[in-house]
Enzyme design. Structure first.
Site, short mmCIF file in Angstrom:
data_model
loop_
_atom_site.label_atom_id
_atom_site.label_comp_id
_atom_site.label_asym_id
_atom_site.label_seq_id
_atom_site.Cartn_x
_atom_site.Cartn_y
_atom_site.Cartn_z
N ASP A 1 0.81 -1.23 0.00
CA ASP A 1 0.00 0.00 0.00
C ASP A 1 0.85 1.29 0.00
OD1 ASP A 1 -2.07 -1.82 0.24
OD2 ASP A 1 -2.28 -1.53 2.40
N ARG B 1 -15.02 -1.62 -25.04
CA ARG B 1 -15.73 -1.67 -23.75
C ARG B 1 -15.16 -0.70 -22.73
NH1 ARG B 1 -15.90 -8.21 -23.45
NH2 ARG B 1 -18.01 -8.48 -24.25
N GLY C 1 -4.81 -1.39 -1.99
CA GLY C 1 -4.20 -0.18 -1.43
C GLY C 1 -4.85 0.25 -0.13
N GLU D 1 -9.51 0.24 -4.28
CA GLU D 1 -10.53 -0.48 -3.51
C GLU D 1 -11.18 0.43 -2.45
OE1 GLU D 1 -8.80 -3.78 -1.40
OE2 GLU D 1 -7.24 -2.56 -0.50
N GLN E 1 -1.80 -9.14 -6.55
CA GLN E 1 -0.93 -7.96 -6.43
C GLN E 1 0.12 -8.12 -5.32
OE1 GLN E 1 -3.65 -4.20 -7.15
NE2 GLN E 1 -4.91 -5.94 -6.60
O1 F6P Z 1 -2.34 -4.04 3.36
C1 F6P Z 1 -2.15 -4.86 2.26
C2 F6P Z 1 -3.46 -5.29 1.68
O2 F6P Z 1 -3.22 -6.14 0.58
C3 F6P Z 1 -4.40 -4.15 1.28
O3 F6P Z 1 -4.04 -3.58 0.05
C4 F6P Z 1 -5.73 -4.85 1.29
O4 F6P Z 1 -6.77 -3.93 1.54
C5 F6P Z 1 -5.59 -5.80 2.44
O5 F6P Z 1 -4.21 -6.01 2.63
C6 F6P Z 1 -6.26 -7.12 2.23
O6 F6P Z 1 -6.17 -7.83 3.42
P1 F6P Z 1 -6.43 -9.39 3.56
O7 F6P Z 1 -5.32 -10.10 2.86
O8 F6P Z 1 -6.40 -9.62 5.02
O9 F6P Z 1 -7.73 -9.66 2.89
#
Ligand code: F6P
Length: 357
Positions: free
Chosen positions: A136, A171, A179, A231, A283
């Site tokens: 992030d 499209r 993030g 997100e 990611q």
């Molecule tokens: O902090 C890293 C991250 O991948 C964020 O980008 C995402 O919102 C969150 O962790 C997802 O968390 P989890 O893997 O617990 O679903």
């Protein structure tokens, strides 16, 4: 003899292994006798005394490996002072295990939540050194976190791949980028992938402006539009809600994530078929990119240098192209967000990218 306890906590990311290898190699190459204990699955290992004495071989061949060989978990800071289901005082247990192993310090690799607990352990009298890990890039006190550049590569690749199919079919596509509450990943991947619209939490969007941008492109003869949506992207209306009301709205939403709501609203406004792609945890997965391998190795080395000098209570950060020591009390509990007035945002706008503002 210097005894180190090491752990990786929170969501994983690329280059965790590279960072631990950086610490270990530097320590083993020093003149000190070193013992490194690896706690398994983050703070859980420290709380419940699950650890392994590591050797040089454990750190060999892991530079390019994704994930973390120690395992990770989320141990929410919010409940760290609450006893576990068996009545165990988690903070006391962590201190006890630290002292039982006669550790000289802990090396903790993690993001925001992890740093709050790391700072609490420092306040409780333990020696702690931390490394800034997260895709992030939202940790305060450092311009860069490791994992971020690798995630930018993955998210960009997703946008690139959507680009070609969106162009073929004419499209509108949304690529939802991770993030958490900040837009660094979306902004960078969006720009790298040539997104036409970038929506990030720091710049609440007006859906009519987003729709107008799509129509304008269409009227100019562009057959497709790519949106990179964080997100955590938020509309202007929702940004006016209290945190509690917004959370309630999300909990009751019929959409799996913000992108699906945006897609629905845009389809209704423009009449276009809007598709959503969510690369999600890809990611965070896979091998670290070369930048992260170098960066994480350097951070690891710097952490070891601090340990050898018995300098504790810091995160190793990177500011203005220099490695820096950042006091943990300064890092804990703060978010580094994209400044809507930052030059990168201005430049993106000059390139014609719409942020919906
Ligand atoms: O902090 C890293 C991250 O991948 C964020 O980008 C995402 O919102 C969150 O962790 C997802 O968390 P989890 O893997 O617990 O679903």
């Amino acid at each position: 003899m210097i005894r180190i306890g090491m752990l990786t906590s929170g969501g994983d990311c690329q280059a965790l292994n590279a960072a631990m290898r950086g610490v270990a190699k530097t320590m083993y190459n020093s003149r000190e006798d070193v013992e490194i204990y690896g706690f398994l699955n983050g703070y859980q290992g420290l709380i419940y005394g699950r650890f392994r004495l590591l050797s040089y071989a454990d750190f060999s061949g892991i530079l390019t490996e994704g994930g973390t060989f120690l395992g990770s978990s989320r141990t929410p800071y919010k409940t760290i002072r609450e006893p576990d289901e068996n009545g165990l005082d988690k903070v006391a247990a962590m201190k006890q295990n630290y002292h039982k192993l006669q550790l000289d310090c802990l090396v903790i690799l993690g993001g925001n939540g992890t740093h709050k607990t790391a700072n609490l352990l420092r306040e409780e009298g333990l020696n702690v050194v931390t490394l800034p890990k997260t895709i992030d890039n939202d940790l305060w006190g450092t311009d860069m976190t490791f994992g971020f550049q690798s995630a930018v590569d993955v998210a960009t690749d997703a946008i690139d791949r959507i680009h070609t199919t969106a162009a073929s079919h004419g499209r509108v596509f949304i690529v939802e980028v991770m993030g958490h509450k900040v837009g660094w990943l979306t902004l960078n991947a969006g720009m790298a992938g040539g997104a036409d619209i970038i929506l990030i939490p720091e710049i609440p969007y007006d859906i009519d402006k987003v729709a107008a941008k799509i129509r304008e492109r269409h009227d100019r003869g562009s057959r497709f539009t790519i949106l990179a949506v964080a997100e955590g992207a938020i509309s202007r209306e929702d940004a006016k809600l209290s945190k509690k009301d917004y959370r309630k709205k999300q909990e009751n939403s019929k959409y799996p994530s913000v992108s699906y709501e945006i897609a629905d609203r845009l389809s209704k406004k423009c009449g276009f078929d809007v598709r959503v792609t969510v690369p999600g945890h890809t990611q965070r997965g896979g091998t670290p990119c070369p930048y992260d391998r170098v960066f994480a190795s350097r951070l690891g080395s710097e952490a070891a240098k601090m340990i050898l000098k018995r300098e504790f209570g810091y995160m190793v950060g990177y500011k203005n192209r220099e490695m820096v020591k950042v006091p943990l009390e300064d890092v804990a509990g703060k978010l580094k967000m994209v400044d809507p007035k930052a030059s990168i945002v201005e430049e993106a706008k000059m390139l014609g990218i719409c942020f919906g503002d």
